[in-house]
Scaffold this motif. Structure first.
Motif, PDB file in Angstrom:
ATOM      1  N   LYS A  87       0.806  -1.223   0.000  1.00 33.63           N
ATOM      2  CA  LYS A  87       0.000   0.000   0.000  1.00 33.63           C
ATOM      3  C   LYS A  87       0.843   1.280   0.000  1.00 33.63           C
ATOM      4  O   LYS A  87       0.523   2.261   0.654  1.00 33.63           O
ATOM      5  N   TRP A  91       1.055   1.117  -5.341  1.00 33.98           N
ATOM      6  CA  TRP A  91      -0.325   0.656  -5.147  1.00 33.98           C
ATOM      7  C   TRP A  91      -1.327   1.622  -5.754  1.00 33.98           C
ATOM      8  O   TRP A  91      -2.382   1.223  -6.224  1.00 33.98           O
ATOM      9  N   THR A  92      -0.995   2.893  -5.774  1.00 30.00           N
ATOM     10  CA  THR A  92      -1.912   3.908  -6.310  1.00 30.00           C
ATOM     11  C   THR A  92      -1.900   3.953  -7.834  1.00 30.00           C
ATOM     12  O   THR A  92      -2.731   4.629  -8.432  1.00 30.00           O
ATOM     13  N   LYS A  93      -0.965   3.277  -8.454  1.00 24.62           N
ATOM     14  CA  LYS A  93      -0.804   3.331  -9.912  1.00 24.62           C
ATOM     15  C   LYS A  93      -1.304   2.090 -10.639  1.00 24.62           C
ATOM     16  O   LYS A  93      -1.498   2.115 -11.842  1.00 24.62           O
ATOM     17  N   ARG A  95      -4.184  -0.917 -10.722  1.00 19.91           N
ATOM     18  CA  ARG A  95      -5.491  -1.304 -10.194  1.00 19.91           C
ATOM     19  C   ARG A  95      -5.508  -2.726  -9.641  1.00 19.91           C
ATOM     20  O   ARG A  95      -6.080  -2.984  -8.604  1.00 19.91           O
ATOM     21  N   TRP A 142     -13.085   2.149 -10.436  1.00 13.80           N
ATOM     22  CA  TRP A 142     -11.906   2.205  -9.576  1.00 13.80           C
ATOM     23  C   TRP A 142     -11.516   3.633  -9.308  1.00 13.80           C
ATOM     24  O   TRP A 142     -11.434   4.456 -10.219  1.00 13.80           O
ATOM     25  N   THR A 143     -11.283   3.924  -8.055  1.00 10.89           N
ATOM     26  CA  THR A 143     -10.710   5.197  -7.636  1.00 10.89           C
ATOM     27  C   THR A 143      -9.349   4.866  -7.050  1.00 10.89           C
ATOM     28  O   THR A 143      -9.268   4.053  -6.114  1.00 10.89           O
ATOM     29  N   PRO A 144      -8.283   5.475  -7.587  1.00  5.88           N
ATOM     30  CA  PRO A 144      -6.950   5.163  -7.047  1.00  5.88           C
ATOM     31  C   PRO A 144      -6.892   5.430  -5.544  1.00  5.88           C
ATOM     32  O   PRO A 144      -7.372   6.461  -5.075  1.00  5.88           O
ATOM     33  N   SER A 147      -1.823   6.804  -1.171  1.00  5.83           N
ATOM     34  CA  SER A 147      -0.540   6.154  -0.921  1.00  5.83           C
ATOM     35  C   SER A 147      -0.204   6.151   0.560  1.00  5.83           C
ATOM     36  O   SER A 147      -0.450   7.128   1.263  1.00  5.83           O
TER      37      SER A 147
END
Length: 184
Positions: A87, A91-93, A95, A142-144, A147
């Motif tokens: 996480k 992880w934010t990049k 899906r 999906w919403t990123p 981080s």
């Protein structure tokens, strides 16, 4: 070979059931999770026994030296796979980090294994992961996520390096040294 095919089919079915038949899965509740877990354990056992006992039937010859690319892809696959658990920024990049990592794992193994059993195992599981990504993307938006910071990604790299070494040791122990570089 039949055990291998059955194992791959059960793995795919147990994972895809929730996506392709949600109305059948929903009433099962937590019992459905237990059934799926048992099916997945059985599928792994069948795949291991089926793969280890399968006759080697060559289909294509991997390029000489391709093992080095396999090793690099495996390192990347482990990092991508672990991104969802760490996480951090990565992880934010991505899906579906575990499914993409799994797909990379399958592709890397197809580079160095040109026999029929390997195509069934790695190709079948790779196709499952891609199908899962497609199905999830069709059904859910999906919403990123936010981080957890770069320290999580650094910790991930440390954990991955240890895991990579352990996986390499298991491969060497089972007679498949991944660092020889030549498989053809």
């Amino acid at each position: 070979m039949l055990l291998l095919i059955l194992g791959v089919a059960i793995w795919c079915g147990a994972h895809l059931f929730k996506r392709v038949a949600p109305d059948l899965r929903r009433p099962l509740g937590n019992a459905g999770k237990g059934i799926a877990a048992l099916l997945l354990i059985a599928s792994v056992v069948l795949m291991v026994i089926g793969y280890r006992s399968a006759e080697v039937i060559p289909v294509y010859s991997p390029f000489a030296g391709i093992g080095h690319l396999n090793n690099l892809l495996m390192l990347i696959a482990l990092i991508v796979f672990g991104a969802g658990m760490a996480k951090g920024w990565l992880w934010t990049k991505i899906r579906h980090p575990q499914l993409y990592g799994f797909t990379l794992w399958a592709a890397a193994h197809l580079l160095v294994n040109g026999d029929l059993a390997s195509i069934i195992l790695f190709g079948g599981l790779g196709l499952w992961a891609v199908a899962e990504i497609v199905l999830i993307n069709r059904q859910d938006s999906w919403t990123p996520p936010v981080s957890g910071g770069p320290k999580r990604d650094l910790a991930l790299v440390g954990v991955v390096l240890v895991m990579y070494a352990l996986i390499a040791l298991v491969h060497v122990w089972t007679g498949h040294n991944p660092f020889l570089g030549t498989y053809a």
